[in-house]
Scaffold this active site. Structure first.
Site, PDB file in Angstrom:
ATOM      1  N   ASP A 146      -4.358   2.766  38.255  1.00  0.00           N
ATOM      2  CA  ASP A 146      -5.040   2.115  36.842  1.00  0.00           C
ATOM      3  C   ASP A 146      -6.475   1.977  37.341  1.00  0.00           C
ATOM      4  O   ASP A 146      -6.891   1.607  38.401  1.00  0.00           O
ATOM      5  CB  ASP A 146      -4.336   1.001  36.411  1.00  0.00           C
ATOM      6  CG  ASP A 146      -3.061   1.110  35.896  1.00  0.00           C
ATOM      7  OD1 ASP A 146      -2.594   2.169  35.706  1.00  0.00           O
ATOM      8  OD2 ASP A 146      -2.269   0.107  35.791  1.00  0.00           O
ATOM      9  N   ARG A 147      -7.375   1.938  36.203  1.00  0.00           N
ATOM     10  CA  ARG A 147      -8.655   1.511  36.331  1.00  0.00           C
ATOM     11  C   ARG A 147      -8.948   0.347  36.930  1.00  0.00           C
ATOM     12  O   ARG A 147      -9.743   0.227  37.961  1.00  0.00           O
ATOM     13  CB  ARG A 147      -9.428   1.713  35.225  1.00  0.00           C
ATOM     14  CG  ARG A 147     -10.910   1.590  35.295  1.00  0.00           C
ATOM     15  CD  ARG A 147     -11.714   1.746  33.792  1.00  0.00           C
ATOM     16  NE  ARG A 147     -12.920   1.590  33.872  1.00  0.00           N
ATOM     17  CZ  ARG A 147     -13.818   1.430  32.782  1.00  0.00           C
ATOM     18  NH1 ARG A 147     -13.394   1.704  31.531  1.00  0.00           N
ATOM     19  NH2 ARG A 147     -15.168   1.387  33.061  1.00  0.00           N
TER      20      ARG A 147
END
Length: 327
Positions: A146-147
């Site tokens: 995930d970012r």
């Protein structure tokens, strides 16, 4: 090139379509011209006529007829190539924590996306353009983070390595260990979370939720966890291992235990009597700490550990946790 050339197929090109092979080695050759050369028999593999969808094998010899300069142009790297320097090359170099002939492993910073999306001007997939090899091959992503999640990101340097690493992830031959700082303390010191999850659209983007078995689009998600340290009943440092690899899996499972991960804007729903700890940054406290995965080429094992990001180091210092802890 003014004469006929004979080129061997490399082991990393096993099973590659012939038209894809030419696109890699001769990006200036138009598809229509390639088809014409194949139909006329000027391009051959081991002396035989072939089609554009023929799958090549290691050691085979490809006959390359004379071509114009534009058609045989070597693959072009981006303006930020390693030889020229540039911000992408510099940033990737700072993130690099393991390198061999087949694999890169990076410690991805929190906030940097792995792939592009709406409104993103910078992401690792785009940055890897600056690290194309002499053949023009761009390093390939084989999994995602995930970012806002930091930590270990494995990238294949060749096509063959990408196939082997992807297979290892698919067969769950990998061990992925995450560290998380969560609200509260789980009821059990360690355990396994097994749920079904489904993706749903919300005004804030895609979100996963725990659902019943049989609901349309539902996937099984399994995670293991254990408590490493705790700060009274307020906070816990968890070691988490995802057995499956669903979107936001660890974040959803932490919230499912009623111990959401600090700084999680999607899944942290604190009550009105709970205050975010003073001195800590309101950023996601989830870090891909370690990965153990079979090497794609030499029969050994890649075992890499990534240091915590600055905002988690700050929180660990406030709580007196040992950021260099090893089991």
């Amino acid at each position: 090139m003014t004469g006929v050339e004979q080129r061997k197929v490399d082991p990393d090109e096993t099973g590659m379509r012939l038209d894809r092979w030419f696109k890699t080695h001769y990006p200036g050759l138009a598809f229509g011209k390639l088809q014409k050369l194949l139909r006329s028999g000027q391009i051959r593999v081991d002396g035989g006529r072939v089609k554009s969808d023929t799958r090549v094998q290691p050691g085979q010899t490809i006959r390359i007829p004379p071509m114009g300069t534009d058609e045989k142009t070597a693959p072009v790297t981006s303006g930020n190539s390693g030889a020229q320097g540039g911000p992408d090359n510099e940033m990737l170099s700072k993130m690099l924590i393991h390198e061999d002939a087949k694999v890169f492993v990076f410690n991805k910073p929190a906030g940097l996306a792995v792939q592009g999306g709406s409104g993103l001007s910078q992401h690792i997939d785009q940055m890897l353009e600056s690290w194309r090899n002499k053949k023009g091959e761009k390093p390939r992503l084989v999994h995602r983070l995930d970012r806002e999640t930091s930590g270990v990101l494995v990238v294949a340097r060749t096509r063959g390595a990408a196939q082997a690493l992807t297979a290892s992830f698919r067969k769950r031959d990998t061990q992925k260990t995450y560290w998380a700082l969560v609200k509260g303390v789980p009821a059990r010191h360690e355990g396994r979370i097994s749920t079904w999850v489904v993706k749903e659209q919300t005004p804030d983007g895609d979100r996963m939720r725990v659902c019943r078995h049989g609901e349309k689009g539902a996937d099984h998600a399994v995670s293991n966890y254990r408590v490493i340290e705790r700060a009274g009943q307020n906070l816990s440092w968890l070691e988490m291992e995802p057995y499956t690899g669903r979107t936001h899996q660890l974040r959803v499972h932490a919230a499912y235990m009623e111990c959401p991960i600090l700084g999680d804007s999607k899944y942290f729903e604190a009550d009105h009597n709970w205050d975010f700890p003073g001195g800590m940054q309101k950023r996601l406290h989830l870090h891909a700490r370690r990965i153990v995965i079979p090497h794609p080429d030499n029969g050994t094992t890649i075992d890499v550990t990534a240091e915590l990001p600055p905002h988690m180091v700050q929180s660990w210092n406030i709580l007196g946790y040992d950021k260099d802890y090893e089991e």
